[in-house]
Design a protein around this motif. Structure first.
Motif, mmCIF file in Angstrom:
data_model
loop_
_atom_site.group_PDB
_atom_site.id
_atom_site.type_symbol
_atom_site.label_atom_id
_atom_site.label_comp_id
_atom_site.label_asym_id
_atom_site.label_seq_id
_atom_site.Cartn_x
_atom_site.Cartn_y
_atom_site.Cartn_z
ATOM 1 N N PHE A 69 -64.311 55.906 28.106
ATOM 2 C CA PHE A 69 -64.674 56.979 28.847
ATOM 3 C C PHE A 69 -64.096 57.572 29.874
ATOM 4 O O PHE A 69 -63.706 58.599 30.170
ATOM 5 N N LEU A 70 -63.600 56.684 30.702
ATOM 6 C CA LEU A 70 -62.592 56.770 32.150
ATOM 7 C C LEU A 70 -61.614 57.182 31.790
ATOM 8 O O LEU A 70 -60.882 58.280 32.727
ATOM 9 N N SER A 71 -60.834 57.346 30.461
ATOM 10 C CA SER A 71 -59.247 57.833 30.485
ATOM 11 C C SER A 71 -59.166 59.186 29.792
ATOM 12 O O SER A 71 -58.517 60.020 29.586
ATOM 13 N N ARG A 72 -60.912 59.817 29.405
ATOM 14 C CA ARG A 72 -61.014 60.789 28.683
ATOM 15 C C ARG A 72 -60.701 62.005 30.029
ATOM 16 O O ARG A 72 -61.810 61.875 31.118
ATOM 17 N N ASP A 73 -60.566 63.359 29.532
ATOM 18 C CA ASP A 73 -60.465 64.489 29.862
ATOM 19 C C ASP A 73 -61.355 65.283 29.926
ATOM 20 O O ASP A 73 -62.272 65.119 28.183
ATOM 21 N N THR A 74 -62.545 65.746 30.138
ATOM 22 C CA THR A 74 -64.086 66.802 30.073
ATOM 23 C C THR A 74 -63.955 68.096 30.204
ATOM 24 O O THR A 74 -62.808 67.745 31.194
ATOM 25 N N GLU A 75 -64.845 69.219 29.918
ATOM 26 C CA GLU A 75 -64.753 70.378 31.197
ATOM 27 C C GLU A 75 -65.235 70.639 32.872
ATOM 28 O O GLU A 75 -65.053 71.276 33.191
ATOM 29 N N ASP A 76 -64.932 69.256 32.363
ATOM 30 C CA ASP A 76 -65.879 68.522 34.274
ATOM 31 C C ASP A 76 -64.573 67.934 34.696
ATOM 32 O O ASP A 76 -64.345 67.733 36.156
ATOM 33 N N GLN A 106 -55.102 56.477 32.602
ATOM 34 C CA GLN A 106 -53.868 56.619 32.000
ATOM 35 C C GLN A 106 -53.029 56.224 30.529
ATOM 36 O O GLN A 106 -51.969 56.404 29.841
ATOM 37 N N SER A 107 -53.956 54.968 30.049
ATOM 38 C CA SER A 107 -54.046 54.162 28.409
ATOM 39 C C SER A 107 -54.248 54.764 27.719
ATOM 40 O O SER A 107 -55.919 56.007 27.591
ATOM 41 N N VAL A 108 -54.455 54.181 26.476
ATOM 42 C CA VAL A 108 -54.698 54.887 25.070
ATOM 43 C C VAL A 108 -55.122 53.058 24.937
ATOM 44 O O VAL A 108 -54.011 52.276 24.851
ATOM 45 N N MET A 109 -55.501 53.567 23.257
ATOM 46 C CA MET A 109 -55.651 52.296 22.824
ATOM 47 C C MET A 109 -55.270 52.195 21.651
ATOM 48 O O MET A 109 -54.987 53.011 21.022
ATOM 49 N N SER A 110 -54.469 50.869 21.077
ATOM 50 C CA SER A 110 -53.597 51.193 20.174
ATOM 51 C C SER A 110 -53.948 49.480 19.345
ATOM 52 O O SER A 110 -54.719 48.700 20.254
ATOM 53 N N LEU A 111 -53.209 49.295 18.463
ATOM 54 C CA LEU A 111 -53.295 48.231 17.625
ATOM 55 C C LEU A 111 -51.474 47.483 17.966
ATOM 56 O O LEU A 111 -51.268 47.721 18.065
ATOM 57 N N TYR A 112 -51.999 46.511 18.216
ATOM 58 C CA TYR A 112 -50.859 44.795 18.240
ATOM 59 C C TYR A 112 -50.741 43.521 17.418
ATOM 60 O O TYR A 112 -52.223 43.693 17.394
#
Length: 249
Positions: A69-76, A106-112
């Motif tokens: 949620f903190l990383s998302r771009d929304t219409e607001d 600025q981050s993303v979730m990924s697999l490591y």
């Protein structure tokens, strides 16, 4: 020297975002991450979900959802951007919490794949979606349940020259990890095809194919947190009795 994120890092932000559109956007993120699994198993509340998968994993998924949620771009707009833009907030927040919030943004979730684990200190992480060289990540509690070669889904955040984990890690068996990575790459390929269809008149220039692929993967990973959680829930969660906190039994 290791960096320390205070436990109260979200306190002011959560209080601020209680007003305006943000509760609705957070609810949408929760829906995106959990609705499909809950609907499949007829679960109506977090307590129902905890009864199915265990309180530890509900907490883990909630942390992952919050970070998404903190990383998302929304219409607001983005909640972190707008929060930190306020002069009052810039004065109130200390440098490390501000850097941590910006890092999550600025981050993303990924697999490591994890290796060279130093218990209570750090580990090496190799991004399986990109195949890049491993890098060292600072982590205390999470390293106590890691095993060399284990695959983990997590959000690694850059904070003032340090790499740390934002809350929430999901252990993946290699075959499930491979399935998730294949899905992510397929979606990135679709995104790449879409970018290549942009009419020449709407392009400022023709980017190199490698750049288009990189942009497509970045776009895909930006929205892949719900997909990764859904794959984990439906592929891993067979019986809470078979799970321990941090690893698959």
């Amino acid at each position: 020297m290791a960096i320390t994120i205070p436990n109260t890092v979200f306190a002011n932000l959560v209080q601020w975002m209680a007003h305006g559109p943000w509760p609705g956007h957070l609810q949408q993120a929760i829906h995106d991450h959990l609705h499909r699994y809950c609907e499949k198993h007829d679960l109506d509340t977090f307590d129902d979900l905890a009864g199915k998968i265990g309180h530890h994993w509900v907490t883990c998924l909630n942390d992952i959802t919050m970070n998404d949620f903190l990383s998302r771009d929304t219409e607001d707009g983005n909640v972190v951007d707008l929060y930190l833009e306020e002069k009052q907030r810039r004065r109130k927040e200390k440098p490390i919490p501000k850097a941590y919030l910006r890092g999550i943004r600025q981050s993303v979730m990924s697999l490591y794949e994890v290796s060279d684990i130093r218990r209570g200190q750090s580990f090496m992480a190799r991004d399986l979606t990109h195949g890049r060289e491993p890098f060292r990540v600072e982590e205390r509690s999470g390293t106590r349940s890691m095993t060399p070669g284990q695959h983990m889904a997590m959000r690694i955040v850059g904070v003032r020259g340090h790499w740390i984990i934002a809350g929430g890690m999901l252990p993946f068996e290699p075959d499930l990890s491979e399935a998730a990575i294949e899905q992510i790459h397929w979606l990135a390929t679709q995104a790449e095809a879409g970018l290549r269809k942009v009419p020449p008149a709407e392009r400022t220039r023709d980017p190199a194919p490698e750049l288009v692929r990189e942009i497509s993967m970045a776009m895909t990973l930006k929205v892949s947190s719900p997909l990764i959680c859904d794959i984990w829930l439906n592929g891993t969660m067979l019986d809470p009795a078979d799970m321990t906190e941090g690893v698959c039994a």
